[in-house]
Design an enzyme around this catalytic site. Structure first.
Site, PDB file in Angstrom:
ATOM      1  N   ASP A   8     -45.111 -11.625   3.879  1.00  0.00           N
ATOM      2  CA  ASP A   8     -45.417 -11.473   2.450  1.00  0.00           C
ATOM      3  C   ASP A   8     -46.695 -10.651   2.388  1.00  0.00           C
ATOM      4  O   ASP A   8     -47.778 -11.148   2.699  1.00  0.00           O
ATOM      5  CB  ASP A   8     -45.605 -12.855   1.807  1.00  0.00           C
ATOM      6  CG  ASP A   8     -46.179 -12.777   0.384  1.00  0.00           C
ATOM      7  OD1 ASP A   8     -46.260 -11.656  -0.172  1.00  0.00           O
ATOM      8  OD2 ASP A   8     -46.532 -13.838  -0.161  1.00  0.00           O
ATOM      9  N   LYS A  70     -52.522  -3.183  -3.173  1.00  0.00           N
ATOM     10  CA  LYS A  70     -51.113  -3.124  -3.544  1.00  0.00           C
ATOM     11  C   LYS A  70     -50.923  -2.545  -4.952  1.00  0.00           C
ATOM     12  O   LYS A  70     -49.908  -1.937  -5.251  1.00  0.00           O
ATOM     13  CB  LYS A  70     -50.541  -4.545  -3.484  1.00  0.00           C
ATOM     14  CG  LYS A  70     -49.027  -4.618  -3.459  1.00  0.00           C
ATOM     15  CD  LYS A  70     -48.629  -6.045  -3.157  1.00  0.00           C
ATOM     16  CE  LYS A  70     -47.189  -6.348  -3.414  1.00  0.00           C
ATOM     17  NZ  LYS A  70     -46.917  -7.774  -3.194  1.00  0.00           N
ATOM     18  N   GLU A 154     -39.567  -9.857  -3.694  1.00  0.00           N
ATOM     19  CA  GLU A 154     -40.278 -11.141  -3.650  1.00  0.00           C
ATOM     20  C   GLU A 154     -39.511 -12.282  -4.327  1.00  0.00           C
ATOM     21  O   GLU A 154     -39.407 -13.368  -3.746  1.00  0.00           O
ATOM     22  CB  GLU A 154     -41.681 -10.978  -4.256  1.00  0.00           C
ATOM     23  CG  GLU A 154     -42.601 -10.224  -3.301  1.00  0.00           C
ATOM     24  CD  GLU A 154     -43.839  -9.647  -3.971  1.00  0.00           C
ATOM     25  OE1 GLU A 154     -44.133 -10.031  -5.120  1.00  0.00           O
ATOM     26  OE2 GLU A 154     -44.504  -8.796  -3.347  1.00  0.00           O
ATOM     27  N   ASP A 177     -43.807 -15.981 -11.125  1.00  0.00           N
ATOM     28  CA  ASP A 177     -44.747 -15.745 -10.024  1.00  0.00           C
ATOM     29  C   ASP A 177     -46.110 -15.328 -10.570  1.00  0.00           C
ATOM     30  O   ASP A 177     -46.297 -14.188 -10.994  1.00  0.00           O
ATOM     31  CB  ASP A 177     -44.164 -14.664  -9.090  1.00  0.00           C
ATOM     32  CG  ASP A 177     -45.076 -14.358  -7.895  1.00  0.00           C
ATOM     33  OD1 ASP A 177     -46.244 -14.819  -7.875  1.00  0.00           O
ATOM     34  OD2 ASP A 177     -44.623 -13.647  -6.984  1.00  0.00           O
TER      35      ASP A 177
HETATM   36  P1  ADP Z   1     -50.763 -12.912  -4.465  1.00  0.00           P
HETATM   37  O1  ADP Z   1     -49.297 -13.116  -4.562  1.00  0.00           O
HETATM   38  O2  ADP Z   1     -51.335 -12.267  -5.666  1.00  0.00           O
HETATM   39  O3  ADP Z   1     -51.181 -12.247  -3.216  1.00  0.00           O
HETATM   40  P2  ADP Z   1     -51.166 -15.851  -4.191  1.00  0.00           P
HETATM   41  O4  ADP Z   1     -49.815 -16.239  -4.571  1.00  0.00           O
HETATM   42  O5  ADP Z   1     -51.652 -16.217  -2.857  1.00  0.00           O
HETATM   43  O6  ADP Z   1     -51.475 -14.331  -4.438  1.00  0.00           O
HETATM   44  O7  ADP Z   1     -52.139 -16.481  -5.292  1.00  0.00           O
HETATM   45  C1  ADP Z   1     -53.525 -16.363  -5.185  1.00  0.00           C
HETATM   46  C2  ADP Z   1     -54.132 -16.967  -6.411  1.00  0.00           C
HETATM   47  O8  ADP Z   1     -53.796 -18.333  -6.494  1.00  0.00           O
HETATM   48  C3  ADP Z   1     -55.626 -16.889  -6.406  1.00  0.00           C
HETATM   49  O9  ADP Z   1     -56.081 -16.488  -7.682  1.00  0.00           O
HETATM   50  C4  ADP Z   1     -56.038 -18.322  -6.126  1.00  0.00           C
HETATM   51  O10 ADP Z   1     -57.284 -18.637  -6.710  1.00  0.00           O
HETATM   52  C5  ADP Z   1     -54.945 -19.073  -6.806  1.00  0.00           C
HETATM   53  N1  ADP Z   1     -54.812 -20.429  -6.279  1.00  0.00           N
HETATM   54  C6  ADP Z   1     -54.540 -20.799  -5.002  1.00  0.00           C
HETATM   55  N2  ADP Z   1     -54.547 -22.143  -4.876  1.00  0.00           N
HETATM   56  C7  ADP Z   1     -54.823 -22.629  -6.114  1.00  0.00           C
HETATM   57  C8  ADP Z   1     -54.978 -23.951  -6.650  1.00  0.00           C
HETATM   58  N3  ADP Z   1     -54.873 -25.030  -5.863  1.00  0.00           N
HETATM   59  N4  ADP Z   1     -55.251 -24.061  -7.966  1.00  0.00           N
HETATM   60  C9  ADP Z   1     -55.368 -22.987  -8.750  1.00  0.00           C
HETATM   61  N5  ADP Z   1     -55.260 -21.727  -8.307  1.00  0.00           N
HETATM   62  C10 ADP Z   1     -54.979 -21.556  -7.005  1.00  0.00           C
HETATM   63 MG    MG Z   2     -47.412 -13.038  -4.161  1.00  0.00          MG
END
Ligand code: ADP
Ligand code: MG
Length: 595
Positions: A8, A70, A154, A177
């Site tokens: 991912d 990205k 995705e 998402d």
């Molecule tokens: P992306 O797909 O954009 O790469 P992710 O799916 O990993 O990202 O999401 C990252 C986001 O999720 C960040 O903004 C992070 O702060 C938030 N996040 C991760 N864990 C938590 C949580 N327990 N509570 C709230 N927000 C969270």
């Molecule tokens: Mg993502």
């Protein structure tokens, strides 16, 4: 064995995994972390660092730290340009090169964990990525030394991770998402066993980062420092410290009601101490999460669907861990979202599953969807009667009607068998049930036997005497999954090996049953009518019957001869049979007083 990684490559975070001994797993770095920030720092000394190390460098060196690359790789049609806080050209790099650095790091994490070289991968991209953006992602993979076996959307990967590939044809789902910097909502439909993206909508400038910035600004206002400038006017190093603290507090408030934020010596030797409650966070976040509503409605309307058409709504992206986000999704789609998977790992898990399927290492799992071996019951004469053939997709249901083979039988023993051999004794017995029924002449009972296998591979055998409508039920756990792969292979190869003799044995048994039915019938007829047929007919019947008897008892089974002898006996008794019928009719008419 050569492995294929599932990756991912996210806007904020990236993950890598592989199928290991039939199970999809995510791989951790040397410090046990499975999530790698999609950040790359280009040090002034020429050193390139990726992930957590790059984020640490960002506080000191924001202009040399590339994040959210990205977004530069692909934008939604019609969206404005995003201005990054860095200049890629000045750093002598490009979006594809930065992505390649992240992929190299993921590959290194995988190779360290697996202790072997890996050269193949499946990489996910947003559903709206066009051909050029998919090619750019593939190019980045190649620069990282990876052959990209497939680029997967995705939402499709997430649906795989949620196990929704088991959804029936035309089953529709919504994938919501909400990640770090982007929001995507997709409507998928299962068609011919694969997901089709019916519609996708979203915003590449909407994610958890926005909340972090809002919280950082609030913390700064609440700190109450004297003579302090506005948050926007702060040096970026202080902003970064505030944002990092804000994100930690935000995550904590997903499970707790209160978070204490402490930043020592933040501003001119003054320290920050602020308590933030979940209610306060939600007040800030509500307008933010409400911005996703319009995109959800648009995606539904583009797909020409309403909420009621959806089988599931699944949550993806770290920000969907926030209770207020879940609440909004519940209201938007008017249903309870599926939260059975880790939202920040679902896309990666799906990529791993796809990689496993492509490389063949997930064959075991795929076999769960079909019956690995035939299921049936033993019938008269010890033969295997298949009710559900092997490789039937589960869940499934099939049945047959059986009768009593001998007169005055009062019950029927049903042996449930699994295997590919013609004879019951060569297959595996899974269980047995006894079905009682009222005794009667041969062929008078009617027992329906039904086999049903549910999605978990549990076989339920139901036998019903149709005269009394009484059911006997037998449940057998895990018939479809419990069979170890080698044993299945062995059973199948044996069935091929023995196919010829098994077939002969089956034909012999059938011929024997026929002979055993014929001989007593002939004896009975002769006893009644023996004196009324010409002597030569009688002699030929006796001769034919003797041949059948001798073939039946012979040590060697001569199938061909027995079939021929049965046939001859049948022909020799033609006249006898006609006489028998005539006599029966006469008798019945006489009884009724007609003659
Ligand atoms: P992306 O797909 O954009 O790469 P992710 O799916 O990993 O990202 O999401 C990252 C986001 O999720 C960040 O903004 C992070 O702060 C938030 N996040 C991760 N864990 C938590 C949580 N327990 N509570 C709230 N927000 C969270
Ligand atoms: Mg993502």
């Amino acid at each position: 064995m050569s492995l294929t990684l599932g990756i991912d490559l996210g806007t904020t975070n990236s993950l890598v995994g592989v199928v290991d001994s039939g199970f999809p797993i995510l791989l951790a770095d040397e410090e046990g972390r499975r999530i790698t920030p999609s950040a790359v720092n280009y040090g002034s000394d020429g050193a390139v660092t990726v992930g957590h190390a790059a984020l640490r460098a960002r506080a000191l060196d924001p202009a040399r730290t590339v994040t959210s690359v990205k977004r530069l790789l692909g934008r939604r049609a019609g969206e404005g340009d995003w201005r990054p806080p860095y200049d890629l050209r000045a750093l002598g790099t490009s979006p594809v090169d930065v992505s390649a650095e992240i992929l190299k790091r993921l590959r290194a994490i995988a190779e360290r964990a697996l202790e072997q070289t890996v050269t193949r991968a499946v990489i996910t991209v947003p559903a709206y990525f066009n051909d050029a953006q998919r090619s750019a992602t593939k190019k980045a993979g190649e620069l990282a030394g990876l052959t990209v076996e497939r680029i997967v959307s995705e939402p499709t990967a997430a649906a795989l991770a949620y196990g929704l590939d088991k959804l029936g044809e035309q089953g529709k789902i919504a994938v919501y998402d909400l990640g770090g910097g982007t929001f995507d909502v997709s409507i998928l439909e299962m068609r011919d066993g694969v997901f089709q993206v019916l519609a996708t909508a979203g915003d590449t400038q909407l994610g958890g980062d926005d909340v972090d910035r809002m919280v950082a600004a609030l913390l700064w206002r609440r700190a109450g420092f004297t003579d302090a400038p506005d948050y926007e006017a702060l040096p970026s190093a202080i902003q970064v410290r505030l944002i990092e603290a804000a994100e930690i507090a935000k995550k904590k408030l997903s499970t707790e009601d209160e978070a204490l934020i402490e930043l020592p010596f933040l501003w001119e030797k003054q320290s920050l101490h602020v308590t933030l409650t979940r209610a306060e966070l939600e007040k800030l976040a509500l307008p933010w999460v409400e911005r996703t509503r319009i995109h959800c409605l648009r995606a539904l309307s583009d797909a020409r669907l309403t909420n009621a058409d959806l089988a599931e709504v699944i949550l993806v992206g770290g920000s969907t861990r926030m209770p207020i986000v879940r609440q909004s999704v519940r209201e938007i789609f008017q249903r309870e979202p599926n939260i059975s998977q880790n939202p920040d790992e679902a896309v990666a898990m799906g990529a791993v599953i796809q990689a496993g399927i492509l490389s063949g290492s997930l064959r075991n799992v795929l076999l769960l969807d079909v019956t690995p071996l035939s299921l049936g019951i033993e019938t008269f004469g010890g033969l295997m009667n298949i009710i559900i053939p092997r490789n039937t997709t589960i869940p499934c249901k099939a049945g047959e009607m059986f009768t009593n083979a001998v007169a005055n039988q009062a019950d029927m023993l049903i042996r449930v068998l699994q295997g590919e051999r013609e004879l019951a004794k060569d297959n595996w017995e899974l269980g047995r049930i006894d079905v009682p029924f009222p005794p009667g002449p041969k062929g008078s009972a009617r027992v329906g036997v039904q086999f049903a296998i549910d999605a978990n591979g549990i076989l339920e055998v139901l036998a019903r005497d149709t005269a009394t409508n009484r059911d006997v039920v037998l449940e057998i756990q895990n018939t479809a999954v419990d069979v170890a792969d080698e044993r299945v292979e062995q059973m199948i190869s044996e069935s091929v090996e023995h196919a010829f003799e098994d077939m002969n044995e089956r034909i012999w048994t059938e011929a024997r049953l026929k002979a055993e039915e014929l001989l007593p019938a002939v004896d009975q007829a002769l006893a009644v009518l023996g004196s009324e047929i010409p002597a030569e007919d009688r002699a030929s019947i006796d001769a034919c019957a003797a041949t059948v008897k001798s073939l039946l008892t012979a040590a060697a089974h001569d199938v061909k001869a027995l079939k021929a002898a049965n046939q001859q006996l049948d022909e020799a008794t033609q006249n006898l049979a006609v006489l028998l019928v005539e006599k029966a009719m006469e008798e019945s008419l006489a009884r009724k007083g007609v003659l």
